[in-house]
Write a protein that holds these residues in place. Structure first.
Motif, PDB file in Angstrom:
ATOM      1  N   MET A 150       0.845  -1.193   0.000  1.00 50.76           N
ATOM      2  CA  MET A 150       0.000   0.000   0.000  1.00 50.76           C
ATOM      3  C   MET A 150       0.877   1.239   0.000  1.00 50.76           C
ATOM      4  O   MET A 150       2.077   1.179   0.267  1.00 50.76           O
ATOM      5  CB  MET A 150      -0.871   0.033   1.266  1.00 50.76           C
ATOM      6  N   ARG A 151       0.238   2.374  -0.258  1.00 50.58           N
ATOM      7  CA  ARG A 151       0.909   3.658  -0.105  1.00 50.58           C
ATOM      8  C   ARG A 151       0.196   4.453   0.981  1.00 50.58           C
ATOM      9  O   ARG A 151      -1.021   4.518   0.999  1.00 50.58           O
ATOM     10  CB  ARG A 151       0.861   4.459  -1.404  1.00 50.58           C
ATOM     11  N   GLY A 152       0.969   5.053   1.879  1.00 52.00           N
ATOM     12  CA  GLY A 152       0.405   6.006   2.824  1.00 52.00           C
ATOM     13  C   GLY A 152      -0.105   5.442   4.128  1.00 52.00           C
ATOM     14  O   GLY A 152      -0.411   6.200   5.048  1.00 52.00           O
ATOM     15  N   TRP A 153      -0.216   4.125   4.250  1.00 48.55           N
ATOM     16  CA  TRP A 153      -0.726   3.549   5.496  1.00 48.55           C
ATOM     17  C   TRP A 153       0.410   3.420   6.504  1.00 48.55           C
ATOM     18  O   TRP A 153       1.521   3.017   6.163  1.00 48.55           O
ATOM     19  CB  TRP A 153      -1.335   2.179   5.248  1.00 48.55           C
ATOM     20  N   THR A 154       0.135   3.778   7.751  1.00 45.44           N
ATOM     21  CA  THR A 154       1.104   3.619   8.830  1.00 45.44           C
ATOM     22  C   THR A 154       0.498   2.774   9.934  1.00 45.44           C
ATOM     23  O   THR A 154      -0.729   2.641  10.027  1.00 45.44           O
ATOM     24  CB  THR A 154       1.538   4.981   9.414  1.00 45.44           C
ATOM     25  N   ARG A 155       1.327   2.231  10.800  1.00 45.80           N
ATOM     26  CA  ARG A 155       0.861   1.286  11.813  1.00 45.80           C
ATOM     27  C   ARG A 155      -0.134   1.903  12.789  1.00 45.80           C
ATOM     28  O   ARG A 155      -0.994   1.216  13.344  1.00 45.80           O
ATOM     29  CB  ARG A 155       2.035   0.701  12.597  1.00 45.80           C
ATOM     30  N   ASN A 156      -0.046   3.187  13.018  1.00 45.91           N
ATOM     31  CA  ASN A 156      -0.963   3.816  13.966  1.00 45.91           C
ATOM     32  C   ASN A 156      -2.236   4.319  13.301  1.00 45.91           C
ATOM     33  O   ASN A 156      -3.031   5.026  13.921  1.00 45.91           O
ATOM     34  CB  ASN A 156      -0.274   4.963  14.708  1.00 45.91           C
ATOM     35  N   SER A 157      -2.473   3.947  12.056  1.00 43.63           N
ATOM     36  CA  SER A 157      -3.666   4.399  11.326  1.00 43.63           C
ATOM     37  C   SER A 157      -4.797   3.382  11.451  1.00 43.63           C
ATOM     38  O   SER A 157      -4.636   2.211  11.090  1.00 43.63           O
ATOM     39  CB  SER A 157      -3.351   4.603   9.838  1.00 43.63           C
ATOM     40  N   THR A 158      -5.947   3.831  11.957  1.00 40.88           N
ATOM     41  CA  THR A 158      -7.154   3.023  11.869  1.00 40.88           C
ATOM     42  C   THR A 158      -7.876   3.421  10.575  1.00 40.88           C
ATOM     43  O   THR A 158      -7.435   4.328   9.857  1.00 40.88           O
ATOM     44  CB  THR A 158      -8.076   3.257  13.082  1.00 40.88           C
ATOM     45  N   TRP A 159      -8.986   2.746  10.290  1.00 42.03           N
ATOM     46  CA  TRP A 159      -9.670   3.054   9.029  1.00 42.03           C
ATOM     47  C   TRP A 159     -10.095   4.518   8.966  1.00 42.03           C
ATOM     48  O   TRP A 159     -10.031   5.148   7.917  1.00 42.03           O
ATOM     49  CB  TRP A 159     -10.884   2.146   8.827  1.00 42.03           C
ATOM     50  N   ASN A 160     -10.515   5.058  10.076  1.00 45.09           N
ATOM     51  CA  ASN A 160     -10.996   6.432  10.104  1.00 45.09           C
ATOM     52  C   ASN A 160      -9.900   7.431   9.739  1.00 45.09           C
ATOM     53  O   ASN A 160     -10.197   8.567   9.360  1.00 45.09           O
ATOM     54  CB  ASN A 160     -11.553   6.755  11.490  1.00 45.09           C
ATOM     55  N   ASP A 161      -8.653   7.022   9.839  1.00 43.23           N
ATOM     56  CA  ASP A 161      -7.536   7.904   9.493  1.00 43.23           C
ATOM     57  C   ASP A 161      -7.188   7.865   8.006  1.00 43.23           C
ATOM     58  O   ASP A 161      -6.392   8.676   7.535  1.00 43.23           O
ATOM     59  CB  ASP A 161      -6.285   7.520  10.291  1.00 43.23           C
ATOM     60  N   THR A 162      -7.756   6.910   7.272  1.00 40.34           N
ATOM     61  CA  THR A 162      -7.357   6.730   5.880  1.00 40.34           C
ATOM     62  C   THR A 162      -8.100   7.632   4.902  1.00 40.34           C
ATOM     63  O   THR A 162      -7.656   7.810   3.765  1.00 40.34           O
ATOM     64  CB  THR A 162      -7.592   5.277   5.433  1.00 40.34           C
ATOM     65  N   SER A 163      -9.251   8.182   5.308  1.00 38.58           N
ATOM     66  CA  SER A 163     -10.125   8.981   4.430  1.00 38.58           C
ATOM     67  C   SER A 163     -10.692   8.164   3.275  1.00 38.58           C
ATOM     68  O   SER A 163     -11.212   8.719   2.309  1.00 38.58           O
ATOM     69  CB  SER A 163      -9.369  10.204   3.871  1.00 38.58           C
ATOM     70  N   LEU A 164     -10.607   6.846   3.363  1.00 33.14           N
ATOM     71  CA  LEU A 164     -11.162   5.982   2.323  1.00 33.14           C
ATOM     72  C   LEU A 164     -12.619   5.666   2.626  1.00 33.14           C
ATOM     73  O   LEU A 164     -13.011   5.563   3.798  1.00 33.14           O
ATOM     74  CB  LEU A 164     -10.371   4.670   2.245  1.00 33.14           C
ATOM     75  N   PRO A 165     -13.459   5.514   1.605  1.00 32.53           N
ATOM     76  CA  PRO A 165     -14.842   5.092   1.858  1.00 32.53           C
ATOM     77  C   PRO A 165     -14.871   3.645   2.319  1.00 32.53           C
ATOM     78  O   PRO A 165     -14.039   2.837   1.895  1.00 32.53           O
ATOM     79  CB  PRO A 165     -15.520   5.257   0.490  1.00 32.53           C
ATOM     80  N   TRP A 166     -15.781   3.310   3.211  1.00 35.66           N
ATOM     81  CA  TRP A 166     -15.914   1.929   3.667  1.00 35.66           C
ATOM     82  C   TRP A 166     -16.948   1.211   2.824  1.00 35.66           C
ATOM     83  O   TRP A 166     -18.088   1.630   2.704  1.00 35.66           O
ATOM     84  CB  TRP A 166     -16.328   1.875   5.134  1.00 35.66           C
ATOM     85  N   ILE A 167     -16.552   0.106   2.230  1.00 37.28           N
ATOM     86  CA  ILE A 167     -17.468  -0.764   1.500  1.00 37.28           C
ATOM     87  C   ILE A 167     -17.703  -1.982   2.383  1.00 37.28           C
ATOM     88  O   ILE A 167     -16.736  -2.654   2.776  1.00 37.28           O
ATOM     89  CB  ILE A 167     -16.875  -1.183   0.141  1.00 37.28           C
ATOM     90  N   PRO A 168     -18.943  -2.267   2.770  1.00 39.85           N
ATOM     91  CA  PRO A 168     -19.200  -3.382   3.689  1.00 39.85           C
ATOM     92  C   PRO A 168     -18.511  -4.666   3.233  1.00 39.85           C
ATOM     93  O   PRO A 168     -18.666  -5.090   2.085  1.00 39.85           O
ATOM     94  CB  PRO A 168     -20.724  -3.524   3.665  1.00 39.85           C
TER      95      PRO A 168
END
Length: 207
Positions: A121-139
């Motif tokens: 991936m690009r941009g993900w860090t260990r302290n990032s939860t989903w809410n920190d990614t700014s990505l839409p959640w697809i169930p």
């Protein structure tokens, strides 16, 4: 189950040699939720095993762990309890991405060793939860409808296996509630609040 009732082929969780005939690369591209019992990781493990046995390249398209990469909780699975909801000996909340799990599975040789490639991936860090990614959640499934559903799943999912308490599965708030017959709501609420569990407040529901 439906296939068996209809007299169709027996379902399988691991690709058979016939299924893989003519395939050069098997790609895993599923969004995990960061919990060992969620069966996407078990599916990946079984597919890695099949890829190793049939000499097929296995590619994992890595994705964020919604719970982050710093949270690891719960015991490992004891060998006699290995199943499709606990396929590999990692903590219940494992703190890894699919790609990291795949490298561990392969490196440890838990299901043999396949020709593994992980697309990072690009941009993900260990302290990032989903809410920190700014990505839409697809169930990821009907019972994981929102980005914070994994937080509830790891708290109440095991309780739902007791075949008594209700955890909201099948309703609008899966894993977000806990209900059972024969339990005093007031006594249970008081007991839980006197445990002083960090970040948790229990309220009595009155209809």
């Amino acid at each position: 189950t439906s296939a068996r009732k209809a007299g169709g082929p027996k379902p399988t969780r691991k690709p058979t040699p016939a299924m893989l005939r003519g395939i050069e690369t098997l790609v895993f591209d599923l969004q995990d939720i960061g919990c060992r019992s969620y069966t996407y990781i078990s599916t990946m493990t079984k597919c890695m095993e099949a890829a190793a046995e049939n000499h097929i390249e296995f590619v994992v398209l890595d994705r964020p762990n919604p719970l982050g990469g710093l949270r690891a909780e719960g015991p490992l699975v004891e060998p006699q309890w290995i199943s499709f909801v606990g396929q590999i000996p990692v903590p219940y909340v494992h703190g890894m991405t699919c790609g990291e799990l795949a490298r561990m599975i392969n490196g440890k040789g838990w299901v043999g060793r396949c020709d593994l490639k992980v697309v990072p991936m690009r941009g993900w860090t260990r302290n990032s939860t989903w809410n920190d990614t700014s990505l839409p959640w697809i169930p990821t499934s009907p019972n994981i409808p929102r980005w914070n559903s994994p937080l509830y799943y790891v708290a109440t999912g095991l309780i739902g296996e007791l075949h008594g308490p209700e955890t909201g599965v099948g309703g609008a708030r899966p894993f977000e509630i806990l209900a059972a017959h024969g339990v005093s709501a007031g006594s249970f609420t008081n007991y839980m609040n006197f445990q002083y569990l960090g970040g948790i407040t229990v309220s009595e529901y009155r209809s």
